[in-house]
Design a protein around this motif. Structure first.
Motif, PDB file in Angstrom:
ATOM      1  N   ILE A 228      35.942  52.998  50.421  1.00 19.28           N
ATOM      2  CA  ILE A 228      36.395  52.052  49.406  1.00 19.28           C
ATOM      3  C   ILE A 228      35.833  52.494  48.068  1.00 19.28           C
ATOM      4  CG2 ILE A 228      36.390  49.650  48.619  1.00 19.28           C
ATOM      5  CD1 ILE A 228      36.083  48.808  51.541  1.00 19.28           C
ATOM      6  N   LEU A 229      36.732  52.624  47.086  1.00 17.63           N
ATOM      7  CA  LEU A 229      36.347  53.003  45.728  1.00 17.63           C
ATOM      8  C   LEU A 229      36.485  51.791  44.818  1.00 17.63           C
ATOM      9  CD1 LEU A 229      38.315  56.382  45.388  1.00 17.63           C
ATOM     10  CD2 LEU A 229      35.940  56.057  46.110  1.00 17.63           C
ATOM     11  N   SER A 230      35.526  51.623  43.913  1.00 16.42           N
ATOM     12  CA  SER A 230      35.666  50.557  42.919  1.00 16.42           C
ATOM     13  C   SER A 230      36.237  51.191  41.651  1.00 16.42           C
ATOM     14  CB  SER A 230      34.326  49.886  42.634  1.00 16.42           C
ATOM     15  OG  SER A 230      33.414  50.798  42.073  1.00 16.42           O
ATOM     16  N   VAL A 231      37.126  50.445  41.009  1.00 15.87           N
ATOM     17  CA  VAL A 231      37.774  50.922  39.792  1.00 15.87           C
ATOM     18  C   VAL A 231      37.560  49.849  38.729  1.00 15.87           C
ATOM     19  CG1 VAL A 231      39.958  51.665  38.767  1.00 15.87           C
ATOM     20  CG2 VAL A 231      39.521  52.099  41.175  1.00 15.87           C
ATOM     21  N   THR A 232      37.054  50.253  37.572  1.00 15.30           N
ATOM     22  CA  THR A 232      36.813  49.315  36.482  1.00 15.30           C
ATOM     23  C   THR A 232      38.097  48.581  36.123  1.00 15.30           C
ATOM     24  OG1 THR A 232      35.102  50.783  35.635  1.00 15.30           O
ATOM     25  CG2 THR A 232      35.922  49.095  34.120  1.00 15.30           C
ATOM     26  N   ASP A 233      38.003  47.254  36.004  1.00 21.88           N
ATOM     27  CA  ASP A 233      39.128  46.393  35.637  1.00 21.88           C
ATOM     28  C   ASP A 233      40.313  46.490  36.595  1.00 21.88           C
ATOM     29  OD1 ASP A 233      37.689  45.503  33.399  1.00 21.88           O
ATOM     30  OD2 ASP A 233      38.463  47.142  32.159  1.00 21.88           O
ATOM     31  N   SER A 234      40.032  46.726  37.861  1.00 20.94           N
ATOM     32  CA  SER A 234      41.102  46.825  38.843  1.00 20.94           C
ATOM     33  C   SER A 234      40.565  46.431  40.215  1.00 20.94           C
ATOM     34  CB  SER A 234      41.648  48.247  38.894  1.00 20.94           C
ATOM     35  OG  SER A 234      42.742  48.336  39.772  1.00 20.94           O
ATOM     36  N   GLU A 235      41.481  46.221  41.155  1.00 19.95           N
ATOM     37  CA  GLU A 235      41.071  45.951  42.533  1.00 19.95           C
ATOM     38  C   GLU A 235      40.495  47.222  43.148  1.00 19.95           C
ATOM     39  OE1 GLU A 235      43.783  43.741  45.110  1.00 19.95           O
ATOM     40  OE2 GLU A 235      45.077  43.518  43.358  1.00 19.95           O
ATOM     41  N   PRO A 236      39.628  47.062  44.161  1.00 19.22           N
ATOM     42  CA  PRO A 236      39.100  48.255  44.842  1.00 19.22           C
ATOM     43  C   PRO A 236      40.235  49.037  45.505  1.00 19.22           C
ATOM     44  CG  PRO A 236      37.860  46.288  45.462  1.00 19.22           C
ATOM     45  CD  PRO A 236      39.037  45.828  44.666  1.00 19.22           C
TER      46      PRO A 236
END
Length: 170
Positions: A121-129
């Motif tokens: 799982i990657l986290s993305v700034t201002d977005s869903e993972p």
């Protein structure tokens, strides 16, 4: 005036005639462990030449054998750096050059493996993972899918059952 025993007999007879029956209350729903719920997984290290003669893992079936990556398909475990989150992120960036650059995309959950399949799982700034499914050895990862719902037809048709359970594709 009727006695309590007579009343009980009448109520019992009425219930019998009406088809009443005693039923157990429904069982509480069971919750399937999921990688999204962050349930702890058991680390499983790929076999080394010294451990290839060790007894079989009791959690795997006697007919299962480790994949070329060393992880059995019958269970999901942490990949322990084989591949690392950085390797998965590099493969995703290669497959999706339009991802935000710099620190906008980070590894939120390190990869877990089953056979040659990995889930990260990657986290993305201002977005869903982003949920990422890759296949292959750590040195040559193939990105199968990236998105909020990675359960594509290919994944459902070809991934090991334990892997599908862990990433909620069932």
């Amino acid at each position: 005036m009727r006695t309590p025993a007579a009343l009980l007999a009448i109520v019992g007879l009425g219930c019998l005639l009406a088809g009443c029956r005693h039923e157990e209350p429904p069982a509480a729903p069971t919750v399937k462990p999921s990688l999204l719920s962050q349930q702890p997984l058991v680390p499983v290290l790929p076999p080394t030449p010294e451990t290839t003669t060790a007894p079989a893992d009791p959690l795997t079936s006697p007919n299962s054998s480790p994949s070329p990556t060393g992880f059995p398909e019958t269970q999901v475990s942490y990949c322990n750096g084989r591949p690392s989150g950085a390797q998965v992120l590099a493969a995703v960036r290669k497959a999706r050059p339009n991802l935000p650059s710099g620190g906008a995309v980070k590894v939120q959950t390190e990869p877990v493996c089953a056979g040659v399949w990995q889930f990260t799982i990657l986290s993305v700034t201002d977005s869903e993972p982003l949920r990422v499914i890759t296949k292959g050895s750590p040195s040559s990862l193939t990105v199968v899918t990236v998105g909020t719902d990675p359960c594509t037809v290919e994944v459902r048709a070809t991934a090991p059952i334990a892997f599908l359970d862990a990433v909620d594709c069932n």
